[in-house]
Design a protein around this motif. Sequence first.
Motif, PDB file in Angstrom:
ATOM      1  N   ARG A 471      31.446 -42.400  12.741  1.00 56.00           N
ATOM      2  CA  ARG A 471      30.753 -43.520  13.380  1.00 56.00           C
ATOM      3  C   ARG A 471      31.399 -44.826  12.915  1.00 56.00           C
ATOM      4  O   ARG A 471      31.909 -44.902  11.806  1.00 56.00           O
ATOM      5  N   TYR A 475      34.739 -43.552  13.347  1.00 54.76           N
ATOM      6  CA  TYR A 475      35.001 -43.073  14.713  1.00 54.76           C
ATOM      7  C   TYR A 475      36.405 -43.500  15.152  1.00 54.76           C
ATOM      8  O   TYR A 475      37.172 -42.702  15.710  1.00 54.76           O
ATOM      9  N   ALA A 497      32.685 -40.252  18.740  1.00 55.73           N
ATOM     10  CA  ALA A 497      31.620 -40.948  18.031  1.00 55.73           C
ATOM     11  C   ALA A 497      30.592 -39.863  17.711  1.00 55.73           C
ATOM     12  O   ALA A 497      30.075 -39.195  18.623  1.00 55.73           O
ATOM     13  N   GLY A 499      27.572 -39.582  17.010  1.00 53.92           N
ATOM     14  CA  GLY A 499      26.278 -39.595  17.676  1.00 53.92           C
ATOM     15  C   GLY A 499      26.342 -39.178  19.138  1.00 53.92           C
ATOM     16  O   GLY A 499      25.317 -38.844  19.746  1.00 53.92           O
ATOM     17  N   THR A 524      25.925 -45.326   8.143  1.00 48.26           N
ATOM     18  CA  THR A 524      25.979 -44.263   9.154  1.00 48.26           C
ATOM     19  C   THR A 524      26.324 -42.888   8.583  1.00 48.26           C
ATOM     20  O   THR A 524      26.222 -41.887   9.297  1.00 48.26           O
ATOM     21  N   HIS A 527      23.863 -40.066   9.007  1.00 47.16           N
ATOM     22  CA  HIS A 527      23.758 -39.611  10.406  1.00 47.16           C
ATOM     23  C   HIS A 527      24.918 -38.674  10.755  1.00 47.16           C
ATOM     24  O   HIS A 527      24.745 -37.669  11.424  1.00 47.16           O
ATOM     25  N   THR A 528      26.112 -39.048  10.288  1.00 43.77           N
ATOM     26  CA  THR A 528      27.263 -38.174  10.577  1.00 43.77           C
ATOM     27  C   THR A 528      27.066 -36.818   9.902  1.00 43.77           C
ATOM     28  O   THR A 528      27.367 -35.769  10.492  1.00 43.77           O
TER      29      THR A 528
END
Length: 603
Positions: A471, A475, A497, A499, A524, A527-528
Amino acid sequence: MCGIVGIVGKEHAEKIIISGLERLEYRGYDSAGLFVADTQQSHLIKAQGRIKNLSDKLTQDVQGTIGIGHTRWATHGKPSENNAHPHTSENGRLVLVHNGVIENFEEIRQQYLANDSFYGETDTEIAVHLIAALMEQEQLATKEAFQKAVQIIQGSYAFALVDKEAPETIYVAKNKSPLLIGIGENFHVICSDALAMLDQTNHFVEIVDGETVTVTADAFQIEDAKGNLVYRESYEAQLDLTDIEKGTYPYYMLKEVDEQPAVMRRLIQTYEDEQGNVQLDASLVEELAASDRIYIVACGTSYNAGLAAKKFIETMTHIPVEAHLSSEFGYNMPLLSKKPFFIFLTQSGETADSRQVLVQINQLGYPSLTITNVAGSTLSREAKHTLLLHAGPEIAVASTKAYTAQIAVMAILAQGVGNYLAIEAAQEMDIFHELSLVATAMETMISEKAVISQLTEDYLSNTRNAFYIGRGNDYYVSSEAALKLKEISYIQAEGFAAGELKHGTIALIEEGTPVLGIITDALTGSHTRGNLKEVESRGAKTLVIVSEEFARPTDQLVLPNVHPLLTALVSVIPTQLIAYFATLQRGYDVDKPRNLAKSVTVE
Ligand code: M6R
């Protein structure tokens, strides 16, 4: 993409041409050829495939004191011996090599060459037939016919022509494709890149678009499109033969990956003054600071570098940044801001897609900067400002050290502009100190080759495809990592990306699909990690490349911590090595991947 070399006034022109062509191999090609002559004899030899195939065909009697050689990257007509250059006129008298694309070749054929028959399928053959037709129909001398032909021809070209009836002159011309004259003692050379002829001379003269040059052993004469004589100083190429040799390395790519810490340190030396401040041309800094939006225009890896630098520039300067693909931007220009500033990122400085945008930007009167590795390259000459990457020649088709140098130069530039604008983030930043930490961190990752090679074998040896995810800047590095992997190992690789996976791409995940996650960002990273879990539960084999501060014991590759806005400079290193080892393990040529050219001089 296509290369030209030539020499007049020296014994064994054939050997000089072969070694010059070898040094142009990096540009990409699929066939090669040469013409050599002296007053007694002439030889024209061509071969499909590698230059070795051409040199194998040179028998003892192939010698000359004048010659031209060419590596061809097919555009008009398939790769074949027939389509390889040099091409000859129908009567065999004129011999021509050409880089570029002739756009009006069909019109020329109909208007001037209706009764001619052709040997191959190239636009170049049309050009040499045209010169011969002008000589015949209008009773012109070789030089005048050549000059008239280049007025008729539309498109991009670097031409080198020899008339067998007077084999002591090379006629050259250029428009949009690179070509240089090299000055020797009682001889002259021509070449697409100074690298090719560095063993003969390091004094070169540029040719400007639209000019023609008559080159003999003792002299060369430049004329502009109106026939006026032009005098231009020569320059000394700041290159060393050792820069372009592999030394003990098996491949240029590995050498270039290893050179990245040294490039960082060279950039610090170049752009830091004695007080530790950024040294840049004041007018460049002022123009950038006065702009309301920065447009970065680039292709391939350079575009990925533009994306990776965006956040750094915005944070340091508070000027919004957009990165665009040149090939899209030129024909679909977005609505521009009121005071735009354009940065052209290009390792070679010759990329035709980027150049066509620069031509438009110049017509519109906007300020521009080219950031390039090649001093004197076309985009450098045509932009208002230039900053050099100081990365040393990059020979492998897969760009590595130019990517990191581009990001570092943009960071230095952003620091300079941010300081000028008194932006707090810039005042708190010491880019030179941060880049020296980056150089050390790069060394740490480079020393992990054995681990990276083993991981590459474990994860990529049997796969058809692979995904990199991340991200933000991770990314952007994923996109670059995937480009590197696909262009040399031919593994179908994509950078996503993280997400976005669940919005479609996750459907591609099967048992064993390699998914490599890059995590260098506090916000981030978790989240990854979640996205990696999602693909794992659908069978993916995941590998984590992570900054030390966020690492977990099970993560496979841990990166030393660097400034959060500069992590791309370090996280990209293992991905370059993964691409390198994957290619080696599959038995492909690392430096010369199929279908690709180093310098992409056609749109
Ligand atoms: O010379 P340039 O930086 O303008 O070249 C742009 C691309 O052709 C180049 O980066 C290409 O994508 C590389 N082969 C990638 O490794």
